[in-house]
Structure formats: structure tokens, C-alpha cells
Design a protein around this motif. Structure first.
Motif, mmCIF file in Angstrom:
data_model
loop_
_atom_site.group_PDB
_atom_site.id
_atom_site.type_symbol
_atom_site.label_atom_id
_atom_site.label_comp_id
_atom_site.label_asym_id
_atom_site.label_seq_id
_atom_site.Cartn_x
_atom_site.Cartn_y
_atom_site.Cartn_z
ATOM 1 N N ARG A 128 0.830 -1.209 0.000
ATOM 2 C CA ARG A 128 0.000 0.000 0.000
ATOM 3 C C ARG A 128 0.867 1.261 0.000
ATOM 4 O O ARG A 128 0.530 2.257 -0.663
ATOM 5 C CB ARG A 128 -0.936 -0.014 1.212
ATOM 6 C CG ARG A 128 -2.111 -0.979 1.056
ATOM 7 C CD ARG A 128 -2.955 -1.017 2.304
ATOM 8 N NE ARG A 128 -4.100 -1.909 2.135
ATOM 9 C CZ ARG A 128 -5.345 -1.509 1.850
ATOM 10 N NH1 ARG A 128 -5.597 -0.226 1.720
ATOM 11 N NH2 ARG A 128 -6.326 -2.377 1.711
ATOM 12 N N THR A 129 1.961 1.239 0.732
ATOM 13 C CA THR A 129 2.854 2.392 0.718
ATOM 14 C C THR A 129 3.431 2.625 -0.672
ATOM 15 O O THR A 129 3.501 3.761 -1.156
ATOM 16 C CB THR A 129 3.984 2.186 1.737
ATOM 17 O OG1 THR A 129 3.426 1.964 3.032
ATOM 18 C CG2 THR A 129 4.893 3.392 1.781
ATOM 19 N N LEU A 130 3.854 1.546 -1.319
ATOM 20 C CA LEU A 130 4.380 1.674 -2.679
ATOM 21 C C LEU A 130 3.325 2.225 -3.634
ATOM 22 O O LEU A 130 3.627 3.081 -4.476
ATOM 23 C CB LEU A 130 4.883 0.317 -3.169
ATOM 24 C CG LEU A 130 6.238 -0.154 -2.629
ATOM 25 C CD1 LEU A 130 6.525 -1.570 -3.107
ATOM 26 C CD2 LEU A 130 7.350 0.782 -3.070
ATOM 27 N N VAL A 131 2.093 1.745 -3.522
ATOM 28 C CA VAL A 131 1.041 2.191 -4.444
ATOM 29 C C VAL A 131 0.757 3.676 -4.258
ATOM 30 O O VAL A 131 0.636 4.438 -5.232
ATOM 31 C CB VAL A 131 -0.228 1.345 -4.242
ATOM 32 C CG1 VAL A 131 -1.401 1.951 -5.000
ATOM 33 C CG2 VAL A 131 0.001 -0.089 -4.701
ATOM 34 N N VAL A 132 0.664 4.124 -3.003
ATOM 35 C CA VAL A 132 0.350 5.530 -2.740
ATOM 36 C C VAL A 132 1.426 6.439 -3.332
ATOM 37 O O VAL A 132 1.134 7.423 -4.034
ATOM 38 C CB VAL A 132 0.200 5.769 -1.222
ATOM 39 C CG1 VAL A 132 0.152 7.273 -0.917
ATOM 40 C CG2 VAL A 132 -1.062 5.097 -0.712
ATOM 41 N N HIS A 133 2.694 6.118 -3.093
ATOM 42 C CA HIS A 133 3.767 6.981 -3.582
ATOM 43 C C HIS A 133 4.011 6.797 -5.080
ATOM 44 O O HIS A 133 4.467 7.730 -5.747
ATOM 45 C CB HIS A 133 5.041 6.705 -2.791
ATOM 46 C CG HIS A 133 4.960 7.164 -1.362
ATOM 47 N ND1 HIS A 133 5.475 8.366 -0.930
ATOM 48 C CD2 HIS A 133 4.387 6.591 -0.270
ATOM 49 C CE1 HIS A 133 5.248 8.516 0.368
ATOM 50 N NE2 HIS A 133 4.586 7.446 0.792
ATOM 51 N N LEU A 134 3.709 5.619 -5.615
ATOM 52 C CA LEU A 134 3.827 5.425 -7.057
ATOM 53 C C LEU A 134 2.801 6.262 -7.805
ATOM 54 O O LEU A 134 3.093 6.810 -8.882
ATOM 55 C CB LEU A 134 3.664 3.947 -7.404
ATOM 56 C CG LEU A 134 3.785 3.576 -8.884
ATOM 57 C CD1 LEU A 134 5.160 3.937 -9.418
ATOM 58 C CD2 LEU A 134 3.501 2.087 -9.088
ATOM 59 N N VAL A 135 1.605 6.387 -7.270
ATOM 60 C CA VAL A 135 0.594 7.247 -7.895
ATOM 61 C C VAL A 135 1.077 8.693 -7.941
ATOM 62 O O VAL A 135 0.932 9.390 -8.957
ATOM 63 C CB VAL A 135 -0.740 7.131 -7.140
ATOM 64 C CG1 VAL A 135 -1.734 8.182 -7.628
ATOM 65 C CG2 VAL A 135 -1.338 5.744 -7.308
ATOM 66 N N GLY A 136 1.682 9.163 -6.846
ATOM 67 C CA GLY A 136 2.235 10.517 -6.854
ATOM 68 C C GLY A 136 3.343 10.684 -7.870
ATOM 69 O O GLY A 136 3.432 11.716 -8.540
ATOM 70 N N LEU A 137 4.198 9.667 -8.021
ATOM 71 C CA LEU A 137 5.279 9.735 -9.009
ATOM 72 C C LEU A 137 4.738 9.781 -10.427
ATOM 73 O O LEU A 137 5.183 10.588 -11.256
ATOM 74 C CB LEU A 137 6.203 8.535 -8.827
ATOM 75 C CG LEU A 137 7.338 8.375 -9.844
ATOM 76 C CD1 LEU A 137 8.318 9.531 -9.728
ATOM 77 C CD2 LEU A 137 8.061 7.045 -9.648
ATOM 78 N N VAL A 138 3.778 8.928 -10.736
ATOM 79 C CA VAL A 138 3.215 8.872 -12.091
ATOM 80 C C VAL A 138 2.522 10.180 -12.451
ATOM 81 O O VAL A 138 2.692 10.707 -13.556
ATOM 82 C CB VAL A 138 2.241 7.678 -12.198
ATOM 83 C CG1 VAL A 138 1.473 7.731 -13.506
ATOM 84 C CG2 VAL A 138 3.006 6.358 -12.092
ATOM 85 N N LEU A 139 1.750 10.728 -11.521
ATOM 86 C CA LEU A 139 1.064 11.984 -11.808
ATOM 87 C C LEU A 139 2.046 13.146 -11.907
ATOM 88 O O LEU A 139 1.856 14.065 -12.714
ATOM 89 C CB LEU A 139 0.021 12.270 -10.719
ATOM 90 C CG LEU A 139 -1.148 11.294 -10.635
ATOM 91 C CD1 LEU A 139 -2.074 11.679 -9.483
ATOM 92 C CD2 LEU A 139 -1.921 11.245 -11.934
ATOM 93 N N GLY A 140 3.096 13.135 -11.105
ATOM 94 C CA GLY A 140 4.050 14.230 -11.126
ATOM 95 C C GLY A 140 4.911 14.273 -12.369
ATOM 96 O O GLY A 140 5.384 15.348 -12.756
ATOM 97 N N MET A 141 5.137 13.136 -13.020
ATOM 98 C CA MET A 141 5.968 13.124 -14.229
ATOM 99 C C MET A 141 5.320 13.906 -15.363
ATOM 100 O O MET A 141 6.014 14.515 -16.179
ATOM 101 C CB MET A 141 6.233 11.682 -14.653
ATOM 102 C CG MET A 141 7.183 10.951 -13.714
ATOM 103 S SD MET A 141 7.305 9.185 -14.056
ATOM 104 C CE MET A 141 8.018 9.226 -15.708
#
Length: 485
Positions: A128-141
Motif C-alpha cells: 500500500r505504501t508503494l502504491v500511494v507513492h507510485l501514484v504521486g510519481l506517475v502523476l508528477g511526471m
């Protein structure tokens, strides 16, 4: 760049934990456990207290964390970034929170010997931690960088457009879900009064309203799944457009909007996702591949949302949107509408091309008649020069010695007598010898490839596909020189 959000979040959690312990007159011995538990709640990791697990956590604080991460990532890549920089950025964005989650789980395990708390399931916590921060990374790119990465690895750039269409569909669907919740709130206002009647103090009512607001994004995701045709579960209770089965629910105003039974006309709400998907497909006019890609991306987004908002709620059991049916229905609506528009567009193209082909066939049919007449006339006259010319190899010339035409002989005499006047014509370039302007002579192809290669390695700037060609000329202007000089 990416460490700043984590530092800010941890410091904010410490301040909130200290304030909570001081207001509740609790010993500071519970500070490490409070900080660890708040970090897990912020990352939507299930928490355990007194042998009761709470796996459905409010997603609104996590949305704020995702927005903070996306903003910092976008600030790091908006100007120029290389593949190595992007790899380091992704590693820091994902690995640092995982380390903090593991530390929080260890602190919860240590605090379990003193307080009625326990460590979370380790695998679920890390995921869950990976998913939350991965969503932020994908949107920020951002879309610009994603297009550059797709070009670099040979993938079609329209995948970014398909993802945008899927995101717009889900955003519009969430807006429709909010409207449905408002209508249910107004229609069931009496139930809200019954829920809040046992609470005398204003503080208790304000706390219930605040908790309901924190869970409002969860309710929007669940209502969106119901509008897609799926089902929402709260333990043994189930809610869908076709039937509603309830059990005694917690006294939250947000749960009070659920009606006791499903109306007969509720099935009509299935038209909401159909209309939204059809409108987006009509505006985008996707091909079959684009429609399927959009459906897959919409299903992935819905699956992530359902995964983050589903879990165990105490003694009620597993609760939240159905994890597999909801993404499957999102794929069906988006891909189905896109494929329907693509098929209708293809049929319209074929129908419009059919009337244009008929006159061409008629004109092509008249050519053999005229050719046959010409050939017949040529045979009657005893000459077949036109037929021989049709089968001559390109560039073959007729032997001057075999030419007996007096007009050509006269032209040769005139050429010899004219002297300097004929010299420019001798130096002129015939049309057949003009430089070839075909695909091999295109001056734009190789610069475009080189520019795309440089951009994807050095950063995320736009490619040179839209820039002028060499020498300031626009692509396609490098035509044949004038044969006549």
C-alpha cells in the motif's frame, strides 16, 4: 526534492501526535506508537488496536500526500531530466517511504508489549505504501515526459491520450456520484436527524461530521462503482442499483444517505456511465486499439482506487467496492463505447468511399475502348508506334539514325546554325534527370529521429517533429529544382 515531503509529513505527524497526547492527558510513552500509527494511517495501511483491525481508512489525507509528492516530482522534471536522474528520482520516491513504513511497523510491534496495539500485515503495509507513492510519481511526471519516454522505447504516444480519456471518464463519473449522494442526502434528511439525536453535545456532532467528510472520497469511489453496475459491501450489507441489503451500520451521517431499499427506477442510472463514455468517445474518435487501451487504463485506475479503499472494518468484516467486478465494468464501458464509435466511423468512411469509386471505375472502363480504337486505327494505318512506346523501358531513347522525320532533321539543322542561342538549352536539365524528391531525399526524417533521441536521453522537452527542417525550410518544402533553370 523528494525527501522534503517525507520530512514535512513526519514532522507534522509528530506535532499532531504530541497535541493529541497532551489534550487526552496521555503519557508521552505512547508518542512513538502514535507517530508510527499516524504514518501508517496516512499511507492507508491497516492498523490494529485491541485485537480489532481497521483496514478501510479515510483516503482524503492520502490524496493530500499524493498531491504533495506529485508537485515535488513535477518540479524536479519539468525543465530537463535524464534517464539516470529519473531512475534516482523514482528510487528515492519509492524506497524512502518503504523504509519509514518498516520502521513504523517495528515501532508498533515494540509498543504492542505495553499498549493494546499490534503491527500491521507487513506485505500489505509495504504494498500500500508503494502504491500511494507510485501514484504521486506517475502523476508528477506529467504527460510531456511520458510522451518522451514512450517515444524512446518505441511505444505509441497516443497511450497518453488514452490515459487522459480514461481519467476524464472517471472524473466525470465521480462528479455524477457526488450529485447522487447529494440527492440521497436531501431525500433522506430525516434519517440524519435520527442518527444525530442521541448526541447532545455539539462537539460530538462536529466530530461525526468531520469523520464523514474524511471518508467522502471513499464514498465517491464506492458510489461510482455502484453507478458502473457493481456492488459495495459493508460486511454482510450490500448496496447496488438492483438491490440493497442492510445491517445495523455505524452512526455516521455519511452512511445515513444509504436508502433502505433500491427503487425500481434506480436501474436507469446505468445510463450515466454509458452517456459519459459515449460523449468522450465521440469527442476523441479513437481507433480500435486506442479504445481497448483506454478501457485497460480505466480498469487499472479503478482497481488501484478499489484496492486502497477496501479492507476489514472491525467485526463487520471485509468492506468496500468489489475488487474485480468494478474494474471489469469500467473496462466494458470505456472500451465498449470507444469500439462502437470506431466501428461506426469505419462504416461511414467505407460508405463515403463507395460513391467516389464508381466514377473512377467508369472512367477506367472507357480507357480500353479508346485505346482499342486507337490501336485499331494504328493497325489500319500500318503503324504501331504507340504500342511499342508503352513497353519501352524508362529512359530509353530512340536511335537518331533511325529517325527519318523531316521535322526532327530540320530541328537539328536549326540547332547547329543557332550556335550560342542553343547552348542554354543544351545545359538545361530535363525533367527526367531532375533530382529525385522521393522518400530517400527527404531532409527531415533523420533530424527528427536524432532530435527525439537526444530529448529522451537528456530531458523531457518537446521533440523536433514540429520544428522546421534544415536551412529554415518547413518540412516538405525541399522540392525539385526548376528543370528550366
Amino acid at each position: 526534492m523528494v525527501l522534503i515531503p517525507n520530512v514535512v509529513v513526519v514532522l507534522g505527524i509528530v506535532v499532531v501526535a504530541l497535541a493529541g497526547l497532551m489534550l487526552s492527558s496521555t503519557t508521552l510513552t505512547a508518542l512513538p506508537a502514535s507517530v508510527a500509527q499516524l504514518w501508517l494511517v496516512l499511507n492507508l495501511v491497516p492498523v490494529t488496536g485491541g485485537a480489532v483491525e481497521l483496514g478501510v481508512l479515510p483516503i482524503l489525507p492520502a490524496i493530500g500526500l499524493i498531491a504533495m509528492i506529485a508537485r515535488r516530482v513535477h518540479g524536479a522534471v519539468k525543465d530537463r531530466v535524464s534517464i539516470a536522474d529519473l531512475a534516482v528520482l523514482a528510487a528515492c520516491t519509492l524506497l524512502v517511504p518503504v523504509v519509514l513504513t518498516l520502521a513504523a511497523a517495528a515501532m508498533m510491534w515494540d509498543a504492542g508489549r505495553v499498549f493494546a496495539v499490534g503491527p500491521p500485515p507487513l506485505g500489505d503495509a509495504v504494498l500500500r505504501t508503494l502504491v500511494v507513492h507510485l501514484v504521486g510519481l506517475v502523476l508528477g511526471m506529467g504527460a510531456r515526459l511520458w510522451r518522451a519516454l514512450l517515444r524512446r522505447y518505441g511505444l505509441p504516444g497516443w497511450l497518453v491520450d488514452a490515459a487522459g480519456n480514461a481519467w476524464r471518464f472517471l472524473t466525470w463519473l465521480a462528479g455524477a456520484a457526488l450529485l447522487v449522494l447529494l440527492v440521497l442526502l436531501i431525500a433522506g434528511w430525516g434519517r440524519q436527524g435520527d442518527l444525530l439525536a442521541p448526541y447532545d453535545g455539539v462537539d460530538a456532532v462536529a466530530a461525526l461530521v468531520a469523520v464523514s467528510l474524511l471518508y467522502l472520497p471513499n464514498a465517491l469511489i464506492a458510489t461510482s462503482g455502484v453507478l458502473l453496475g457493481s456492488e459495495f459491501n459493508f460486511g454482510e450489507a450490500s448496496v447496488s442499483l438492483f438491490s440493497i441489503h442492510l445491517v445495523p451500520l455505524p452512526p455516521l451521517p455519511l452512511l445515513g444517505v444509504i436508502p433502505g431499499t433500491a427503487s425500481e427506477w434506480a436501474v436507469v442510472l446505468l445510463a450515466v456511465p454509458a452517456v459519459l463514455a459515449a460523449v468522450l468517445a465521440y469527442r476523441g474518435r479513437p481507433t480500435g486499439a486506442q479504445a481497448l487501451a483506454g478501457g485497460v487504463l480505466a480498469a487499472v485506475i479503478v482497481f488501484v482506487a478499489c484496492y486502497l479503499t477496501r479492507g476489514v472494518i472491525g467485526y463487520y468484516g471485509p468492506s468496500g467496492p468489489m475488487l474485480w467486478l468494478t474494474p471489469a465494468l469500467a473496462f466494458v464501458w470505456v472500451a465498449g463505447a470507444g469500439l462502437a464509435v470506431a466501428v461506426v466511423g469505419r462504416i461511414a468512411e467505407l460508405r463515403s468511399a463507395a460513391p467516389e469509386a464508381e466514377p473512377e471505375e467508369q472512367e477506367a472502363g472507357e480507357v480500353p475502348d479508346g485505346t482499342e480504337a486507337a490501336e485499331t486505327s494504328g493497325q489500319d494505318e500500318g503503324t504501331d508506334e504507340e504500342t511499342d512506346d508503352d513497353f519501352d523501358a524508362p529512359g530509353d531513347a530512340e536511335d537518331p539514325e533511325d529517325t527519318e522525320n523531316p521535322e526532327e532533321a530540320a530541328a537539328e539543322d536549326t540547332h547547329e546554325d543557332s550556335g550560342a542561342d542553343a547552348e542554354p538549352e543544351a545545359e538545361s536539365v530535363p525533367a527526367e534527370d531532375a533530382p529525385d524528391a522521393g522518400p530517400e531525399a527527404d531532409p527531415v526524417e533523420e533530424p527528427v529521429e536524432a532530435a527525439a533521441e537526444d530529448i529522451t536521453e537528456d530531458g523531457n522537452e518537446e521533440t523536433a517533429e514540429d520544428s522546421p527542417g534544415e536551412g529554415g525550410e518547413e518540412p516538405g518544402e525541399a522540392g525539385n529544382p526548376d528543370p528550366r533553370g
